[in-house]
Design an enzyme around this catalytic site. Structure first.
Site, PDB file in Angstrom:
ATOM      1  N   THR A 217     130.684  11.286  76.409  1.00  0.00           N
ATOM      2  CA  THR A 217     130.148  10.912  75.253  1.00  0.00           C
ATOM      3  C   THR A 217     130.121   9.636  74.571  1.00  0.00           C
ATOM      4  OG1 THR A 217     131.932  12.238  73.942  1.00  0.00           O
ATOM      5  CG2 THR A 217     129.646  14.161  74.272  1.00  0.00           C
TER       6      THR A 217
ATOM      7  N   GLU B 207     121.394  21.044  87.035  1.00  0.00           N
ATOM      8  CA  GLU B 207     122.210  20.536  87.647  1.00  0.00           C
ATOM      9  C   GLU B 207     123.041  21.219  88.742  1.00  0.00           C
ATOM     10  OE1 GLU B 207     122.717  17.680  83.217  1.00  0.00           O
ATOM     11  OE2 GLU B 207     124.440  19.747  84.044  1.00  0.00           O
TER      12      GLU B 207
ATOM     13  N   THR C  36     119.283  22.561  76.207  1.00  0.00           N
ATOM     14  CA  THR C  36     118.289  22.941  75.377  1.00  0.00           C
ATOM     15  C   THR C  36     117.066  22.576  76.786  1.00  0.00           C
ATOM     16  OG1 THR C  36     118.873  20.604  74.256  1.00  0.00           O
ATOM     17  CG2 THR C  36     116.571  21.574  74.568  1.00  0.00           C
TER      18      THR C  36
ATOM     19  N   LYS D  79     111.294  21.462  79.464  1.00  0.00           N
ATOM     20  CA  LYS D  79     111.883  20.437  79.900  1.00  0.00           C
ATOM     21  C   LYS D  79     113.047  21.307  80.012  1.00  0.00           C
ATOM     22  CE  LYS D  79     115.088  18.918  78.258  1.00  0.00           C
ATOM     23  NZ  LYS D  79     116.042  18.386  77.769  1.00  0.00           N
TER      24      LYS D  79
ATOM     25  N   ASN E 131     128.794  16.975  85.064  1.00  0.00           N
ATOM     26  CA  ASN E 131     129.408  17.789  83.752  1.00  0.00           C
ATOM     27  C   ASN E 131     130.922  17.585  83.343  1.00  0.00           C
ATOM     28  OD1 ASN E 131     126.432  19.333  82.159  1.00  0.00           O
ATOM     29  ND2 ASN E 131     126.916  20.763  84.449  1.00  0.00           N
TER      30      ASN E 131
ATOM     31  N   THR F  11     115.257  14.801  79.048  1.00  0.00           N
ATOM     32  CA  THR F  11     116.709  14.093  79.168  1.00  0.00           C
ATOM     33  C   THR F  11     117.337  13.761  80.434  1.00  0.00           C
ATOM     34  OG1 THR F  11     117.362  16.613  78.618  1.00  0.00           O
ATOM     35  CG2 THR F  11     116.877  14.978  76.770  1.00  0.00           C
TER      36      THR F  11
END
Lengths: 383, 383
Positions: free
Chosen positions: B383, B255, B176, B165, B378, B143
């Protein structure tokens, strides 16, 4: 000018702990007080916490003293001796036994207090204690707080004044939340302990900035009884209001914080489950950054609720999630509601609601968003 | 080119989940396999997790399929039906029963999979499965990963290939971590389960980026036996090396991360206590920002250790703290050691050591620093 409870005097000064800002305060009652106190549960609790825990154990005290800019934590046997020496020195100056004085510290870790400077100052303390000045006292316990935090309320003929410090649970050098309450209400020590514990649980223990827990957290209430007895529910209500007001000041002053986040969890199995889930949401870095970016990303709230891995009665089927009063899960989001939610998220106070659909437990927790300001403050700071 | 275990084929493609990047993969064995799998403990576990947990329960499987860019989480009954339909569709194309296919998802939450597009693609799957291409498969599950994550090792005549991942435990839209291992070693299902669980505990379950736990975390190993039996300790060692290598790739790709943090806790009561304390240190925002700013602030490590509030055997008196090999507590810091520690902190890998002085338990946990990059990624994501 904040109203003052009868029979308290105070002193605030600079004793040269770090720079020339106020770093020392004493508040003393003219008569013995009932005392209740709540301390950090850290396994690295500071020396002042250890000493004050012992001094408050009998439910009686008459004065508190606090040194700021140096926490006296992880300082070993010397630190404990210094904390006891501070209590003894203040007691000697005011004609009190060492065990009648509670002490607190906040600031750098691992460095002993400069006791020579402290002792020199205590030599003149007896003549330097004057009328109770809550704001001066609040200013003397600040570290990176941007303003002194004082609140007051009355209960019948009695007054409750509270002062607090803390930029959330955290500071560049070390986390500390301190709160001191002074009242002339007459309350016996066991009742004071029960009432104070309940108030602290709903206020100071319901805020979270960054999951880090201080080694020095201390909350103390001294009740000297000079205003006589007041109805307990009235006293508890007033104490709760003062504590809530200070709590909100702390969260809003959180490092790098731009928004207050209120998380309300209801329909939980019990209040404890509700509080646990509310803290998971308020502590989630992904939820905090989403709020900072005003992103209506309810999936991050669902993720945070899901972290209650041992709460097997929590299921996606029973759960509903709201931003403000707008349900965002499971009802699918449409354009209108998306706009409404985005509007809510752009305010400086964001309310997230989670209903677990299990029972009647409920809790509210307050936190703040996570900004690059937080990272810069804490990364750029150099010891 | 990574060595391949015998008897596995694969397929990776774009089926139009979000954009035109690879978002679908299948790996299938020519013969039935022993399978072991570990899943998220989230109470909001995704539909693919629920379905795969059921399909792996008998210790037998023959294929895995994964859709990326959409996690199929918090999608209710429809989501579960879609996850089962994916397993059935892949099984139909490959001549396998639905229960022989494990499925996984990663990406946005709360949006159903576009099953029309998936079904259209599955129509041509039978002819599209080719030689095992681990890198293509690893690429199809990405992703926000910045690179595909593949590792391999051999154990006797057998080969183990792993792909993973995850940018830590987190991603802009949803956390995830996925890991798939394929081997031609012959290992029975119960032994595979025990071995895999131990390996995952020491690797994937020993990393932490930001305390947030995914709703989709899945780790699976398929062993088809075509290379025959290999000594168990050799197999476990090789599986451990592959998992460790993938783990380090994930942490370094966290991240906003600029530094790897390794926290080693020893002389604990037991391994569980050591791991608990190591995670408190690795998760502390104040420790993470201190490492980011290369600040030798060991007080924050002491504070983090102190958060183990229920571990009453942890005391400041027994504890020692090190940066690299340099003790920073309780030995007072001098100029030379301060310089040495600052040098260590400026590297891109920082080791923090904590000895609790209690027993013989030990654990190592890996994390990363907290940067303003993390917050920006973040908070700015919408979204």
């Amino acid at each position: 000018m904040t109203a003052s409870p009868r029979g308290f005097r105070s002193h605030a000064a600079n004793v040269g702990i770090k720079d020339d800002s106020p770093d020392f305060m004493v508040v003393a009652s003219d008569v013995p007080c009932a005392v209740a106190a709540v301390f950090t549960r850290s396994r690295f609790a500071g020396a002042p916490v250890e000493v004050s825990r012992a001094h408050a154990a009998d439910g009686r005290a008459q004065a508190v003293a606090c040194i700021s800019k140096n926490a006296n934590v992880a300082t070993g046997e010397q630190g404990r001796a210094d904390a006891r020496a501070l209590a003894r020195g203040v007691g000697d100056a005011l004609g009190l036994a060492e065990g009648q004085v509670l002490v607190a510290g906040t600031g750098v870790i691992g460095v002993p207090w400069p006791m020579d400077r402290v002792a020199a100052h205590l030599g003149g303390l007896a003549g330097a204690v004057g009328p109770f000045d809550a704001e001066a006292v609040a200013r003397a316990v600040m570290t990176t707080d941007t303003h002194p935090k004082v609140a007051a309320a009355s209960a019948g003929a009695a007054t409750i004044v509270g002062i607090a410090k803390g930029v959330g649970m955290i500071e560049p050098d070390m986390a500390t939340m301190l709160a001191f309450f002074f009242t002339d209400a007459e309350v016996d020590a066991p009742t004071l302990a029960t009432t104070f514990k309940a108030v602290v649980d709903r206020t100071f223990n319901s805020i979270t900035i960054d999951t880090d827990t201080s080694t020095s957290d201390t909350a103390v209430v001294l009740a000297n009884g000079l205003a006589g007895p007041v109805p307990l529910d009235e006293f508890a209500g007033a104490l709760g209001r003062v504590a809530h007001e200070l709590t909100m000041m702390i969260v809003r002053d959180g490092e790098g914080a731009t928004k207050l986040i209120e998380v309300r969890v209801d329909r939980a199995r019990d209040d404890a489950q509700a509080k646990r889930v509310a803290k998971l949401v308020a502590n989630s870095p992904l939820v905090k950054t989403a709020v900072h970016g005003a992103d209506p990303n309810w999936g991050r709230v669902a993720m945070a609720v899901g972290k209650a891995q041992d709460d097997l009665d929590i299921t996606p089927e029973r759960t509903t999630i709201r931003f403000g009063d707008v349900e965002v899960y499971p009802t699918p989001m449409d354009e209108d509601r998306l706009k409404e939610v985005q509007g809510l998220l752009e305010g400086d106070e964001v309310t997230i609601g989670v209903s677990l659909g299990i029972g009647t437990g409920a809790a509210t927790v307050w936190g703040c968003d996570l900004s690059d300001g937080y990272v810069r403050i804490n990364a750029d700071y150099t010891t």
